[in-house]
Design a protein around this motif. Sequence first.
Motif, PDB file in Angstrom:
ATOM      1  N   ASP A  71       0.856  -1.186   0.000  1.00 52.31           N
ATOM      2  CA  ASP A  71       0.000   0.000   0.000  1.00 52.31           C
ATOM      3  C   ASP A  71       0.891   1.234   0.000  1.00 52.31           C
ATOM      4  O   ASP A  71       1.659   1.460   0.939  1.00 52.31           O
ATOM      5  CB  ASP A  71      -0.909   0.003   1.238  1.00 52.31           C
ATOM      6  N   TYR A  72       0.790   2.031  -1.062  1.00 55.75           N
ATOM      7  CA  TYR A  72       1.627   3.215  -1.230  1.00 55.75           C
ATOM      8  C   TYR A  72       0.745   4.463  -1.311  1.00 55.75           C
ATOM      9  O   TYR A  72      -0.042   4.614  -2.251  1.00 55.75           O
ATOM     10  CB  TYR A  72       2.461   3.111  -2.511  1.00 55.75           C
ATOM     11  N   GLU A  73       0.849   5.322  -0.309  1.00 55.44           N
ATOM     12  CA  GLU A  73       0.170   6.613  -0.310  1.00 55.44           C
ATOM     13  C   GLU A  73       1.270   7.671  -0.346  1.00 55.44           C
ATOM     14  O   GLU A  73       1.612   8.277   0.669  1.00 55.44           O
ATOM     15  CB  GLU A  73      -0.722   6.757   0.925  1.00 55.44           C
ATOM     16  N   ASP A 108       1.561  -4.142  11.292  1.00 57.96           N
ATOM     17  CA  ASP A 108       2.323  -3.971  10.054  1.00 57.96           C
ATOM     18  C   ASP A 108       3.647  -3.243  10.301  1.00 57.96           C
ATOM     19  O   ASP A 108       3.762  -2.412  11.207  1.00 57.96           O
ATOM     20  CB  ASP A 108       1.510  -3.193   9.029  1.00 57.96           C
ATOM     21  N   THR A 109       4.628  -3.565   9.468  1.00 64.19           N
ATOM     22  CA  THR A 109       5.912  -2.874   9.439  1.00 64.19           C
ATOM     23  C   THR A 109       5.913  -1.926   8.244  1.00 64.19           C
ATOM     24  O   THR A 109       5.591  -2.340   7.125  1.00 64.19           O
ATOM     25  CB  THR A 109       7.073  -3.872   9.305  1.00 64.19           C
ATOM     26  N   PHE A 110       6.300  -0.672   8.454  1.00 68.01           N
ATOM     27  CA  PHE A 110       6.222   0.333   7.396  1.00 68.01           C
ATOM     28  C   PHE A 110       7.596   0.648   6.831  1.00 68.01           C
ATOM     29  O   PHE A 110       8.568   0.817   7.577  1.00 68.01           O
ATOM     30  CB  PHE A 110       5.582   1.619   7.930  1.00 68.01           C
ATOM     31  N   LEU A 111       7.665   0.718   5.505  1.00 69.72           N
ATOM     32  CA  LEU A 111       8.914   1.102   4.856  1.00 69.72           C
ATOM     33  C   LEU A 111       9.134   2.600   4.997  1.00 69.72           C
ATOM     34  O   LEU A 111      10.237   3.055   5.276  1.00 69.72           O
ATOM     35  CB  LEU A 111       8.875   0.720   3.369  1.00 69.72           C
ATOM     36  N   ASN A 112       8.080   3.380   4.797  1.00 70.40           N
ATOM     37  CA  ASN A 112       8.145   4.834   4.948  1.00 70.40           C
ATOM     38  C   ASN A 112       6.892   5.336   5.647  1.00 70.40           C
ATOM     39  O   ASN A 112       5.793   4.839   5.409  1.00 70.40           O
ATOM     40  CB  ASN A 112       8.263   5.539   3.593  1.00 70.40           C
ATOM     41  N   TYR A 113       7.089   6.326   6.483  1.00 68.35           N
ATOM     42  CA  TYR A 113       5.968   6.971   7.162  1.00 68.35           C
ATOM     43  C   TYR A 113       6.469   8.340   7.614  1.00 68.35           C
ATOM     44  O   TYR A 113       6.868   8.516   8.762  1.00 68.35           O
ATOM     45  CB  TYR A 113       5.506   6.133   8.348  1.00 68.35           C
ATOM     46  N   GLY A 118       5.611  10.462   2.438  1.00 70.25           N
ATOM     47  CA  GLY A 118       4.263   9.912   2.513  1.00 70.25           C
ATOM     48  C   GLY A 118       4.296   8.597   3.266  1.00 70.25           C
ATOM     49  O   GLY A 118       4.985   8.476   4.286  1.00 70.25           O
ATOM     50  N   PHE A 119       3.621   7.596   2.734  1.00 70.79           N
ATOM     51  CA  PHE A 119       3.481   6.330   3.450  1.00 70.79           C
ATOM     52  C   PHE A 119       3.671   5.163   2.493  1.00 70.79           C
ATOM     53  O   PHE A 119       3.198   5.183   1.363  1.00 70.79           O
ATOM     54  CB  PHE A 119       2.084   6.263   4.086  1.00 70.79           C
ATOM     55  N   ALA A 120       4.359   4.130   2.983  1.00 66.32           N
ATOM     56  CA  ALA A 120       4.541   2.918   2.183  1.00 66.32           C
ATOM     57  C   ALA A 120       4.602   1.703   3.094  1.00 66.32           C
ATOM     58  O   ALA A 120       5.356   1.676   4.077  1.00 66.32           O
ATOM     59  CB  ALA A 120       5.812   2.999   1.341  1.00 66.32           C
ATOM     60  N   CYS A 121       3.805   0.699   2.771  1.00 62.56           N
ATOM     61  CA  CYS A 121       3.799  -0.584   3.480  1.00 62.56           C
ATOM     62  C   CYS A 121       3.971  -1.674   2.424  1.00 62.56           C
ATOM     63  O   CYS A 121       3.200  -1.747   1.469  1.00 62.56           O
ATOM     64  CB  CYS A 121       2.486  -0.761   4.233  1.00 62.56           C
ATOM     65  N   ILE A 122       5.002  -2.512   2.556  1.00 56.53           N
ATOM     66  CA  ILE A 122       5.324  -3.530   1.555  1.00 56.53           C
ATOM     67  C   ILE A 122       4.876  -4.907   2.059  1.00 56.53           C
ATOM     68  O   ILE A 122       5.213  -5.315   3.178  1.00 56.53           O
ATOM     69  CB  ILE A 122       6.828  -3.528   1.252  1.00 56.53           C
ATOM     70  N   ASN A 123       4.139  -5.603   1.221  1.00 56.00           N
ATOM     71  CA  ASN A 123       3.571  -6.892   1.633  1.00 56.00           C
ATOM     72  C   ASN A 123       4.632  -7.904   2.062  1.00 56.00           C
ATOM     73  O   ASN A 123       4.463  -8.613   3.051  1.00 56.00           O
ATOM     74  CB  ASN A 123       2.735  -7.481   0.478  1.00 56.00           C
ATOM     75  N   LYS A 129       1.240 -12.185   6.278  1.00 57.51           N
ATOM     76  CA  LYS A 129       0.027 -11.534   5.784  1.00 57.51           C
ATOM     77  C   LYS A 129       0.429 -10.339   4.936  1.00 57.51           C
ATOM     78  O   LYS A 129       1.576  -9.895   4.949  1.00 57.51           O
ATOM     79  CB  LYS A 129      -0.871 -11.074   6.939  1.00 57.51           C
ATOM     80  N   GLN A 130      -0.534  -9.801   4.175  1.00 59.12           N
ATOM     81  CA  GLN A 130      -0.240  -8.596   3.425  1.00 59.12           C
ATOM     82  C   GLN A 130      -0.587  -7.371   4.262  1.00 59.12           C
ATOM     83  O   GLN A 130      -1.191  -7.470   5.332  1.00 59.12           O
ATOM     84  CB  GLN A 130      -1.013  -8.570   2.107  1.00 59.12           C
TER      85      GLN A 130
END
Length: 240
Positions: A71-73, A108-113, A118-123, A129-130
């Motif tokens: 999920d990339y915002e 969840d573990t976030f790549l960027n926040y 912005g925000f990025a969560c990599i599956n 889980k995703q």
Amino acid sequence: MEAETVSGIKSENTRNTFHTFGASEGLLCLNSEQTRTQCEDYKVMFTCTGQFCSECRTRWFDHDDPTGNGDYEVLSDLLSIYPREICPRPIAIEVQTISGEPSSNTSDTFLNYDVTFGFACINEKQKSKQCEDYQVVLTCPSDFCQGCRTRWFDLDNPTGKGDYETLLQLQMLYPSQVCTQPVAIEAMTLSGVPAHKTGDVFQVYDATHGFACVNDEQPGGKRCQDYKVRFTCPLTFCTA
């Protein structure tokens, strides 16, 4: 800066010794420096001053879904799609799932926040889980929100294909009450529930086109809620 354990015990009431503790550095507790036990699990809260406390906040944006890599915002993407609704240099960002759960409450573990990217969560970084499906809201400098708000409009009802509160239709019906180039849009149900908390999926929700919720696109076969919208218009429209 304030600190307490995740269970709510104030930092000064624990037996830990802190390597660093302050607003300029944050909190650092080293297990090797403890005499009786290892460090507790802490959370921190900061008090900020001045422009950072601006009440100029965007609506919630859910541009991406976690069905691909994650999920990339991303701020640059959001600025490209919604140039009039987001300031080029936000001063804060907040993230939650589309169901309203704060990101800090998920596993969840976030790549960027951060407010720059912005925000990025990599599956593939998640445990078995995703990523959840997230949405973001940005805080802008107060002068970005200068303007005036229209009244609330409820043009359509979701008894047909869905609920359509489009900018073009509203401008045609209320030319003196709706500006041609709004800088922001806000939507909520007639009962006062903000759109981002209803769980509905929106086909359109931006200041350029307005709002559209299609019944056939809702999860579980449910119908759209009945929505109303209002717009924020430039100062020139307010003083005309």
